[in-house]
Scaffold this active site. Sequence first.
Site, PDB file in Angstrom:
ATOM      1  N   LYS A  78       0.860  -1.195   0.000  1.00 26.41           N
ATOM      2  CA  LYS A  78       0.000   0.000   0.000  1.00 26.41           C
ATOM      3  C   LYS A  78       0.893   1.241   0.000  1.00 26.41           C
ATOM      4  O   LYS A  78       1.869   1.307   0.760  1.00 26.41           O
ATOM      5  CB  LYS A  78      -0.881  -0.024   1.248  1.00 26.41           C
ATOM      6  CG  LYS A  78      -1.929   1.080   1.308  1.00 26.41           C
ATOM      7  CD  LYS A  78      -2.820   0.907   2.552  1.00 26.41           C
ATOM      8  CE  LYS A  78      -3.986   1.871   2.554  1.00 26.41           C
ATOM      9  NZ  LYS A  78      -4.919   1.640   3.670  1.00 26.41           N
ATOM     10  N   SER A 153      -9.866   1.470   2.312  1.00 31.64           N
ATOM     11  CA  SER A 153      -8.992   2.274   1.508  1.00 31.64           C
ATOM     12  C   SER A 153      -7.877   1.493   0.805  1.00 31.64           C
ATOM     13  O   SER A 153      -7.264   2.017  -0.131  1.00 31.64           O
ATOM     14  CB  SER A 153      -8.347   3.352   2.382  1.00 31.64           C
ATOM     15  OG  SER A 153      -7.489   2.760   3.342  1.00 31.64           O
ATOM     16  N   SER A 177     -10.161  -0.771   6.441  1.00 29.17           N
ATOM     17  CA  SER A 177      -9.499  -0.667   5.138  1.00 29.17           C
ATOM     18  C   SER A 177      -8.747  -1.884   4.631  1.00 29.17           C
ATOM     19  O   SER A 177      -8.353  -1.914   3.463  1.00 29.17           O
ATOM     20  CB  SER A 177      -8.544   0.516   5.136  1.00 29.17           C
ATOM     21  OG  SER A 177      -9.289   1.679   4.937  1.00 29.17           O
TER      22      SER A 177
HETATM   23  N1  GLN Z   1     -13.621   3.817   5.507  1.00 29.13           N
HETATM   24  C1  GLN Z   1     -13.054   4.262   6.743  1.00 29.13           C
HETATM   25  C2  GLN Z   1     -12.698   5.719   6.654  1.00 29.13           C
HETATM   26  O1  GLN Z   1     -12.868   6.286   5.622  1.00 29.13           O
HETATM   27  C3  GLN Z   1     -11.868   3.418   7.115  1.00 29.13           C
HETATM   28  C4  GLN Z   1     -10.616   3.794   6.439  1.00 29.13           C
HETATM   29  C5  GLN Z   1      -9.426   2.993   6.895  1.00 29.13           C
HETATM   30  O2  GLN Z   1      -9.552   1.969   7.550  1.00 29.13           O
HETATM   31  N2  GLN Z   1      -8.250   3.501   6.577  1.00 29.13           N
HETATM   32  O3  GLN Z   1     -12.265   6.302   7.612  1.00 29.13           O
END
Ligand code: GLN
Length: 470
Positions: A78, A153, A177
């Site tokens: 990532k 994400s 994410s």
């Molecule tokens: N969808 C969640 C957010 O937008 C989680 C994102 C994540 O785990 N980085 O905060």
Amino acid sequence: MELTKLTIRQAHEGLKNKEFTSVDLTKAYLENIKKLNAELNVYLSVDEEGVSVQAEAADKTIATGKFGLLCGIPCAIKDAIMVEGQKCTSASKILENYVAPYDATVIKKLKEQGVVILGKANLDEFAMGGSGENSAYGVTKNPCDKTRVAGGSSSGSAASVAAEMACFSLGSDTGGSIRLPSSFCGVTGLKPTYGSVSRYGLIAFGSSLDQIGPIAKTVEDAKIVFEAICGKDKMDATSTDYEFENSVTNLKGLRIGVPKEYFVEGIDKDVEKIIRASIKKAEDAGAEIIEISLPSVEFALACYYIIAPCEASANLARFDGIKYGLSAEGKDLLDVYLKSKGHGFGAEVKRRIMIGTYALSSGYYDAYYKKAQEVRQFIKQDFAKAFEKVDLIFCPVSPVPAIKIGEKTDDPLSMYLMDIYTVSVNLAGLPGLSLPVGKVGNLPVGLQIIGNHFQENKILSVAAQLEEKF
Ligand code: GLN
């Protein structure tokens, strides 16, 4: 033999038996990347030359006969995790030309094992999002259906494994994410216990929530990678001494909790059917299914969407146009700040910074941040109580399968609702895994298996037994 279909274990056997080399394996993945990346937008950068050097080095180690399971195995990282000398953008314009000055601890550990890092995978900007659409470099398409998002994400990390553009990948999970894109793409993703994996070298989003974890083709592969990256690190004070214990937990007699609050209105009927059927399979294999209640999780989303933006607003203050990345011309210092941040950050990141700054401001601190921290304690207690009665908790990862690209981009609140089953796990610091257990049409659905702190071994052992049934 199709090399890109092999799991880590199978690839390791092949390398050991000299059926192919790491260079061959790496080439096969690079070919897939060449074929598919323009359309899927999985990788933000691939350093082809560096990749061959790593593969050749791995082959040398393999030739000595002494090498671990990950040696010579190609992976994706990532783009919020630093790999020395490689760009690390976090999918933001503000870090467009930022080159990582050192390796994250997880990368150091993987390099010691001799992995081949193929490239840096796409994500929502600064890991803020659930669909991958907040990347400043375009959305990652879902390999199962290109009209749909890969989930976020860690969009590129999950899609890279699903599309056979990497043998495994690393993602990070602040509120879902790793699990959400794994569920959307039909791969296995593990969000480890908070503190089990070092966060050093991960571009911070919500520091009390962030964890790095593996995304893989199988449960065993996820376990292999998790074992390689977990443990205490002096560079991350929140990391703990943790020796992964490779044990077997039998499904027979296992007490599985199913939270009654999780099967309420709003969940897609087909997703519910698939999740219930997978719970039934565990029951048929001898597990005891126990209805549990997590009364405070009703407030988990509200709580998360205060705490995460507050921590993000503090963490992102460092991107001021002076120390890192993009620096705009301005007539004075304030102007430099305003222009650098104004041009450098995307809409969702700005939204979070504003919400977080507001919630932390004097006068509102008690009403929002402090309140959210209190609710967080209740959520933790709910889980602690539940784990007095059950060994693991089973529930959906997401109320819906992968959404259409553009479906929710104008409605951030409905996007946040996709996180309804995942954020409480981060708030409580627990480990959770997404296991592919079925499909709605061609869209995969993940079962979420949640364990008590540091019980990754239980989750992985049970998931491996269930995996065979799908
Ligand atoms: N969808 C969640 C957010 O937008 C989680 C994102 C994540 O785990 N980085 O905060």
